[in-house]
Scaffold this motif. Structure first.
Motif, short mmCIF file in Angstrom:
data_model
loop_
_atom_site.label_atom_id
_atom_site.label_comp_id
_atom_site.label_asym_id
_atom_site.label_seq_id
_atom_site.Cartn_x
_atom_site.Cartn_y
_atom_site.Cartn_z
N HIS A 1 0.84 -1.21 0.00
CA HIS A 1 0.00 0.00 0.00
C HIS A 1 0.87 1.25 0.00
CE1 HIS A 1 -2.62 -3.12 1.91
NE2 HIS A 1 -3.31 -2.78 0.84
N GLU A 2 1.98 1.21 0.72
CA GLU A 2 2.90 2.35 0.71
C GLU A 2 3.51 2.52 -0.68
OE1 GLU A 2 5.65 1.79 3.92
OE2 GLU A 2 4.15 2.31 5.42
N ALA A 3 3.84 1.41 -1.35
CA ALA A 3 4.36 1.49 -2.71
C ALA A 3 3.30 2.04 -3.66
CB ALA A 3 4.85 0.11 -3.17
N LEU A 4 2.06 1.61 -3.48
CA LEU A 4 0.97 2.13 -4.30
C LEU A 4 0.79 3.63 -4.05
CD1 LEU A 4 -1.41 1.81 -6.23
CD2 LEU A 4 -2.79 1.07 -4.26
N LEU A 5 0.85 4.04 -2.81
CA LEU A 5 0.75 5.46 -2.48
C LEU A 5 1.82 6.26 -3.21
CD1 LEU A 5 -0.40 7.85 -0.91
CD2 LEU A 5 0.98 7.13 1.05
N ASP A 6 3.04 5.75 -3.22
CA ASP A 6 4.13 6.43 -3.93
C ASP A 6 3.83 6.52 -5.43
OD1 ASP A 6 5.51 6.79 -1.55
OD2 ASP A 6 6.80 5.02 -1.85
N GLY B 1 -1.58 1.83 -14.37
CA GLY B 1 -1.88 0.63 -13.59
C GLY B 1 -2.71 0.89 -12.35
N LEU B 2 -3.40 2.03 -12.31
CA LEU B 2 -4.16 2.39 -11.11
C LEU B 2 -5.62 1.94 -11.16
CD1 LEU B 2 -2.72 5.96 -10.50
CD2 LEU B 2 -1.99 3.78 -9.51
N LEU B 3 -6.22 1.86 -12.35
CA LEU B 3 -7.63 1.49 -12.43
C LEU B 3 -7.91 0.11 -11.88
CD1 LEU B 3 -9.21 2.73 -15.78
CD2 LEU B 3 -9.53 3.59 -13.46
N LYS B 4 -6.95 -0.78 -11.95
CA LYS B 4 -7.19 -2.13 -11.45
C LYS B 4 -7.49 -2.12 -9.95
CE LYS B 4 -2.33 -3.23 -10.68
NZ LYS B 4 -1.22 -4.05 -11.11
N ALA C 1 -9.63 -0.27 -8.59
CA ALA C 1 -11.05 0.05 -8.43
C ALA C 1 -11.93 -1.17 -8.72
CB ALA C 1 -11.45 1.19 -9.38
N ILE C 2 -11.30 -2.27 -9.14
CA ILE C 2 -12.01 -3.49 -9.53
C ILE C 2 -11.52 -4.64 -8.65
CG2 ILE C 2 -12.57 -5.05 -11.45
CD1 ILE C 2 -13.29 -2.11 -12.04
N PRO C 3 -12.44 -5.41 -8.05
CA PRO C 3 -11.99 -6.52 -7.20
C PRO C 3 -11.39 -7.67 -8.01
CG PRO C 3 -14.40 -6.42 -7.24
CD PRO C 3 -13.90 -5.25 -8.04
N PRO C 4 -10.57 -8.49 -7.35
CA PRO C 4 -10.01 -9.68 -8.01
C PRO C 4 -11.15 -10.60 -8.45
CG PRO C 4 -8.90 -9.27 -5.94
CD PRO C 4 -10.08 -8.34 -6.00
N PRO C 5 -10.97 -11.40 -9.45
CA PRO C 5 -9.73 -11.69 -10.16
C PRO C 5 -9.46 -10.77 -11.34
CG PRO C 5 -11.41 -13.18 -10.94
CD PRO C 5 -12.05 -12.32 -9.87
N HIS C 6 -10.36 -9.83 -11.64
CA HIS C 6 -10.18 -8.95 -12.79
C HIS C 6 -9.48 -7.65 -12.44
CE1 HIS C 6 -12.60 -11.73 -15.05
NE2 HIS C 6 -13.47 -11.71 -14.06
N GLY C 7 -9.26 -7.41 -11.16
CA GLY C 7 -8.57 -6.23 -10.69
C GLY C 7 -7.76 -6.58 -9.46
N ALA C 8 -7.34 -5.56 -8.74
CA ALA C 8 -6.51 -5.78 -7.56
C ALA C 8 -7.00 -4.99 -6.36
CB ALA C 8 -5.06 -5.39 -7.88
N MET C 9 -8.30 -4.67 -6.36
CA MET C 9 -8.85 -3.84 -5.29
C MET C 9 -8.87 -4.57 -3.95
SD MET C 9 -12.59 -2.05 -4.90
CE MET C 9 -13.46 -3.53 -4.47
N ASP C 10 -8.41 -3.86 -2.95
CA ASP C 10 -8.67 -4.20 -1.57
C ASP C 10 -8.96 -2.87 -0.91
OD1 ASP C 10 -6.21 -3.23 0.11
OD2 ASP C 10 -5.31 -4.28 -1.59
N LEU C 11 -9.56 -2.88 0.24
CA LEU C 11 -10.04 -1.64 0.85
C LEU C 11 -8.93 -0.61 1.03
CD1 LEU C 11 -12.38 -0.06 1.98
CD2 LEU C 11 -11.97 -1.14 4.19
N ARG C 12 -7.77 -1.04 1.52
CA ARG C 12 -6.70 -0.07 1.74
C ARG C 12 -6.17 0.50 0.43
NH1 ARG C 12 -3.39 -3.37 6.18
NH2 ARG C 12 -4.50 -5.06 5.18
N SER C 13 -6.08 -0.31 -0.61
CA SER C 13 -5.64 0.20 -1.91
C SER C 13 -6.64 1.21 -2.45
CB SER C 13 -5.48 -0.95 -2.91
OG SER C 13 -4.43 -1.79 -2.53
#
Length: 165
Positions: free
Chosen positions: A14-19, A54-57, A59-71
């Motif tokens: 999440h810190e890497a995503l924030l960066d 690579g940020l829109l993923k 906003a979409i839950p797995p398996p088609h995205g990478a959303m988790d609440l903190r992200s």
């Protein structure tokens, strides 16, 4: 600049995503004025840029995205710091595709969710009705089976993103 304080609630990813979101904001959003004469073009451009980064993923839950609440929270807060339109473009991809993620068939999920996550398709969300507002308990729109298809009946008064999706 501190948007979200580094806390024990954020894991390394999440810190890497924030960066990454901050870098996107600095490069793509800082100092850009909103072009109110072309909101459709600007939104489409933002969605494409969010996808390319690579940020829109997120906003979409797995398996088609990478959303988790903190992200999701990291992306929204950091994008909103730079641009309310960028945050809205991001959140509309998730909000508009959520019904498919949650209740769509496997074919619907496979058809639409990857396109939304890639920014190839803009999502919309229809909930507001004349007598119910956005109170989902009061909506009157219904879907009824009509052979192999479904027929929807009802009236929506406001559809987020409808003009460009």
């Amino acid at each position: 600049m501190t948007l979200i304080a580094r806390t024990p609630f954020l894991e390394r990813q999440h810190e890497a995503l924030l960066d990454r979101v901050r870098a996107f904001g600095e490069k793509r959003l800082r100092g850009t004025a909103s072009d109110e004469s072309d909101p459709e073009g600007q939104t489409r451009s933002l969605v494409a840029d969010l996808a390319d980064a690579g940020l829109l993923k997120h906003a979409i839950p797995p398996p088609h995205g990478a959303m988790d609440l903190r992200s999701l929270v990291v992306c929204r807060e950091a994008l909103a710091y730079y641009s309310s339109l960028a945050d809205t473009a991001f959140v509309m991809q998730g909000l508009g595709s959520f019904p498919i993620s949650h209740a769509g068939t496997g074919v619907q999920r496979q058809t639409w969710l990857p396109q939304v996550a890639r920014g190839d398709m803009l999502a919309a969300f229809a909930v507001t009705e004349p007598e119910a507002g956005s109170d989902l308990g009061g909506v009157r729109t219904r879907a009824e089976r009509d052979g192999a298809l479904w027929r929807m009946s009802g009236l929506k008064t406001f559809i987020s993103n409808a003009g460009i999706a």
